[in-house]
Design an enzyme around this catalytic site. Structure first.
Site, PDB file in Angstrom:
ATOM      1  N   ASP A  15     -25.523 -35.142 -42.790  1.00  0.00           N
ATOM      2  CA  ASP A  15     -24.783 -36.175 -42.156  1.00  0.00           C
ATOM      3  C   ASP A  15     -25.047 -36.492 -40.929  1.00  0.00           C
ATOM      4  O   ASP A  15     -24.167 -37.018 -40.031  1.00  0.00           O
ATOM      5  CB  ASP A  15     -23.364 -36.004 -42.373  1.00  0.00           C
ATOM      6  CG  ASP A  15     -22.915 -36.134 -43.878  1.00  0.00           C
ATOM      7  OD1 ASP A  15     -23.571 -36.731 -44.798  1.00  0.00           O
ATOM      8  OD2 ASP A  15     -21.984 -35.015 -44.222  1.00  0.00           O
ATOM      9  N   LYS A  18     -29.618 -39.303 -40.620  1.00  0.00           N
ATOM     10  CA  LYS A  18     -31.115 -39.263 -41.018  1.00  0.00           C
ATOM     11  C   LYS A  18     -31.479 -40.789 -41.684  1.00  0.00           C
ATOM     12  O   LYS A  18     -32.564 -41.049 -41.435  1.00  0.00           O
ATOM     13  CB  LYS A  18     -31.533 -38.139 -41.963  1.00  0.00           C
ATOM     14  CG  LYS A  18     -31.380 -36.831 -41.353  1.00  0.00           C
ATOM     15  CD  LYS A  18     -31.671 -35.568 -42.384  1.00  0.00           C
ATOM     16  CE  LYS A  18     -30.685 -35.626 -43.767  1.00  0.00           C
ATOM     17  NZ  LYS A  18     -29.293 -35.270 -43.291  1.00  0.00           N
ATOM     18  N   GLY A  42     -26.188 -38.491 -48.997  1.00  0.00           N
ATOM     19  CA  GLY A  42     -25.563 -39.751 -49.161  1.00  0.00           C
ATOM     20  C   GLY A  42     -26.102 -40.241 -47.861  1.00  0.00           C
ATOM     21  O   GLY A  42     -25.818 -39.832 -46.848  1.00  0.00           O
ATOM     22  N   HIS A  43     -26.909 -41.438 -47.670  1.00  0.00           N
ATOM     23  CA  HIS A  43     -27.552 -41.755 -46.830  1.00  0.00           C
ATOM     24  C   HIS A  43     -27.230 -43.491 -46.339  1.00  0.00           C
ATOM     25  O   HIS A  43     -27.473 -43.990 -47.585  1.00  0.00           O
ATOM     26  CB  HIS A  43     -29.014 -41.703 -46.853  1.00  0.00           C
ATOM     27  CG  HIS A  43     -29.515 -40.330 -46.720  1.00  0.00           C
ATOM     28  ND1 HIS A  43     -30.601 -39.751 -47.437  1.00  0.00           N
ATOM     29  CD2 HIS A  43     -29.004 -39.181 -46.068  1.00  0.00           C
ATOM     30  CE1 HIS A  43     -30.922 -38.665 -47.201  1.00  0.00           C
ATOM     31  NE2 HIS A  43     -29.839 -38.043 -46.419  1.00  0.00           N
ATOM     32  N   GLN A 217     -29.686 -33.263 -46.295  1.00  0.00           N
ATOM     33  CA  GLN A 217     -28.716 -32.316 -45.849  1.00  0.00           C
ATOM     34  C   GLN A 217     -29.470 -31.799 -44.533  1.00  0.00           C
ATOM     35  O   GLN A 217     -30.267 -32.427 -43.812  1.00  0.00           O
ATOM     36  CB  GLN A 217     -28.703 -31.096 -46.786  1.00  0.00           C
ATOM     37  CG  GLN A 217     -27.943 -31.598 -48.305  1.00  0.00           C
ATOM     38  CD  GLN A 217     -28.743 -31.970 -49.113  1.00  0.00           C
ATOM     39  OE1 GLN A 217     -29.865 -31.669 -49.438  1.00  0.00           O
ATOM     40  NE2 GLN A 217     -28.384 -32.942 -50.031  1.00  0.00           N
TER      41      GLN A 217
HETATM   42  P1  IMP Z   1     -24.034 -29.003 -53.015  1.00  0.00           P
HETATM   43  O1  IMP Z   1     -25.197 -29.605 -52.570  1.00  0.00           O
HETATM   44  O2  IMP Z   1     -23.365 -30.319 -53.847  1.00  0.00           O
HETATM   45  O3  IMP Z   1     -24.140 -27.916 -54.094  1.00  0.00           O
HETATM   46  O4  IMP Z   1     -22.911 -28.622 -52.236  1.00  0.00           O
HETATM   47  C1  IMP Z   1     -23.126 -27.430 -51.249  1.00  0.00           C
HETATM   48  C2  IMP Z   1     -22.726 -27.781 -49.837  1.00  0.00           C
HETATM   49  O5  IMP Z   1     -23.458 -28.647 -49.196  1.00  0.00           O
HETATM   50  C3  IMP Z   1     -21.395 -28.303 -49.782  1.00  0.00           C
HETATM   51  O6  IMP Z   1     -20.709 -27.888 -48.650  1.00  0.00           O
HETATM   52  C4  IMP Z   1     -21.522 -29.831 -49.501  1.00  0.00           C
HETATM   53  O7  IMP Z   1     -20.507 -30.616 -48.875  1.00  0.00           O
HETATM   54  C5  IMP Z   1     -22.710 -29.849 -48.760  1.00  0.00           C
HETATM   55  N1  IMP Z   1     -23.733 -30.820 -48.751  1.00  0.00           N
HETATM   56  C6  IMP Z   1     -24.525 -31.267 -49.837  1.00  0.00           C
HETATM   57  N2  IMP Z   1     -25.112 -32.461 -49.572  1.00  0.00           N
HETATM   58  C7  IMP Z   1     -24.804 -33.003 -48.274  1.00  0.00           C
HETATM   59  C8  IMP Z   1     -24.932 -34.094 -47.679  1.00  0.00           C
HETATM   60  O8  IMP Z   1     -25.979 -35.007 -48.226  1.00  0.00           O
HETATM   61  N3  IMP Z   1     -24.236 -34.155 -46.672  1.00  0.00           N
HETATM   62  C9  IMP Z   1     -23.433 -33.101 -46.110  1.00  0.00           C
HETATM   63  N4  IMP Z   1     -23.148 -32.202 -46.696  1.00  0.00           N
HETATM   64  C10 IMP Z   1     -24.109 -31.908 -48.071  1.00  0.00           C
HETATM   65 MG    MG Z   2     -25.209 -37.973 -45.605  1.00  0.00          MG
END
Ligand code: IMP
Ligand code: MG
Length: 419
Positions: A15, A18, A42-43, A217
């Site tokens: 977040d 990017k 989520g972009h 991420q």
């Molecule tokens: P997962 O990727 O759904 O398994 O989540 C694992 C961790 O990564 C959690 O803390 C999520 O909130 C975080 N996370 C995964 N994708 C994103 C992203 O695109 N932005 C921010 N946090 C993310």
């Molecule tokens: Mg995001």
């Protein structure tokens, strides 16, 4: 003209903005490539006030001619199909290449994601519940359905049955016929895009095309280098471009590290500069794009940025949300940690949950709420920015020994200053 091969990576917990930076940069690139993660990402891209949210499609889609979804991703075919339909409405001439080697995320993986989180109980990660972790578990367990399997209902069913046989205790009863049919049906619409993404990129490179790789991420969520176990299940650092897309790392010469002017995080885990107030969340509308969850907020953390700059070997930086940070009366930056009596300038290899962390801070004067003046700044360039803001930027540049070339003063594509 010299070919540009660049990577955009997040330097914090995701977040960082990017999506916005990638969209902005992509006017100069032919192809934009995702190489990790899935629809946990989520972009948000804002063009002339119109908001577009991407989860699986690279955020450069509105500007680049081709979007590539690399083998390092895990893809939910039903969600991807929805996103492609939305994208085609906005831009019908976009070319899409999906690696057949990417793993498929199914309803089973989402069920498993939730079950695993329940079983972790008070040590839960706070995942996005999109089935990402279990899909990568299957990749390494050599059980994945691959995107190239989606043209065979038999392969889909056989693999799902195998998954159930091996993981049935956790998933509970699942209607395999229905799930297989849904995947097959989505696959029949996606199949025209599925192919050898690595070969496609090789051909583009030979033709002298400019290629931008878009990380999802951030460094602190990297499965190897992040705050394990509170991480995502893929490698998020620039080095994973090669394994996640089949494009040689020797050809990448430009790594752009993106960071927010402060720090945010969704999900559990260590967050040394966290602030126990809602100010930044409210000012910055800090809620997850994928889950809508409130983000935890904190001051900029230099040990994290130094670590991310090193891991990704960034050669230029982009800072986002400076407009938001200015709304606070006082601004702080975490410059180093003291952990169990020892000083750390860079985020350490391991922090014991029992350890006491003290963060050393530097305080900065605010540049105030600039909302009404942004359009003026955009026309006048870096030197016309408020003095206190430039001091903040230059302090970070000195600390990281790297220049901040891109400065974002708002979510719209236009609200960007290039130094
Ligand atoms: P997962 O990727 O759904 O398994 O989540 C694992 C961790 O990564 C959690 O803390 C999520 O909130 C975080 N996370 C995964 N994708 C994103 C992203 O695109 N932005 C921010 N946090 C993310
Ligand atoms: Mg995001």
């Amino acid at each position: 003209m010299v070919t540009m091969i660049s990577v955009v990576v997040g330097m914090q917990f995701g977040d960082e903005g990017k999506g916005k930076i990638t969209d902005y940069l992509c006017s100069n690139y032919d192809d934009v490539v995702r190489f990790n993660g899935g629809n946990n990402a989520g972009h948000t891209v804002v063009i002339d006030g119109k908001k577009i949210k991407f989860h699986l499609i690279p955020s450069g889609a509105m500007q680049a001619g081709t979007v590539v979804l690399g083998n390092g991703m895990v893809i939910d075919p039903l969600k991807l199909l929805d996103e492609i339909k939305q994208l085609k409405l906005a831009k019908d001439n976009i070319k899409i290449v999906i690696s057949g080697r990417a793993g498929v995320v199914t309803e089973l993986h989402r069920i498993l994601d939730k079950k695993e989180e329940e079983l972790r109980s008070n040590s839960s990660i706070g995942t996005t519940s999109q089935g990402i972790g279990p899909a990568y578990e299957d990749k390494y367990g050599r059980l994945s359905i691959k995107m190239y399997d989606l043209n065979s209902i038999k392969k889909i069913k056989d693999k799902l049955n195998q998954l159930i046989a091996m993981k049935g205790l956790l998933t509970g009863p699942v209607d395999i016929d229905r799930v297989s049919n849904e995947l097959y049906s989505a696959g029949s619409e996606l199949y025209e895009y599925i192919g050898d993404a690595s070969e496609f990129l090789e051909d583009e490179y030979r033709l002298g095309k400019n290629i931008l790789f878009e990380g999802a991420q951030g460094a602190m969520l990297d499965i190897d280098f992040g705050t394990y176990p509170f991480v995502t299940s893929s490698n998020t650092v620039a080095g994973s471009v090669s394994t996640g897309s089949g494009f040689s790392f020797r050809r990448v010469e430009d790594v752009i590290g993106v960071f927010k002017a402060y720090t945010t995080k969704v999900g559990s885990g260590i967050f040394p500069t966290e602030i126990g107030s809602d100010d930044l969340r409210i000012a910055g509308n800090e809620y997850g794009t994928t889950t809508g969850r409130p983000r935890r907020t904190g001051w900029l953390d230099l040990p994290i940025l130094r670590y991310a700059a090193y891991l990704n070997d960034v050669n230029r930086l982009a800072i986002t949300k400076l407009d938001i940070l200015g709304k606070l009366n006082q601004i702080k930056v975490g410059t180093s940690y003291i952990i169990d009596g020892k000083d750390y300038e860079r985020f350490p290899d391991k922090i014991d949950p029992e350890s006491e962390i003290t963060v050393n801070y530097e305080t900065f004067e605010t540049w105030g709420d600039i909302s009404s003046r942004i359009s003026g700044y955009l026309g006048s360039g870096y030197d016309a920015l408020p003095y206190n803001m430039r001091k903040y930027i230059e302090f970070i540049e000195d600390s990281l020994n790297c220049s901040i070339d891109i400065i974002s003063l708002g979510e719209d594509r236009k609200s960007t200053i290039v130094k």
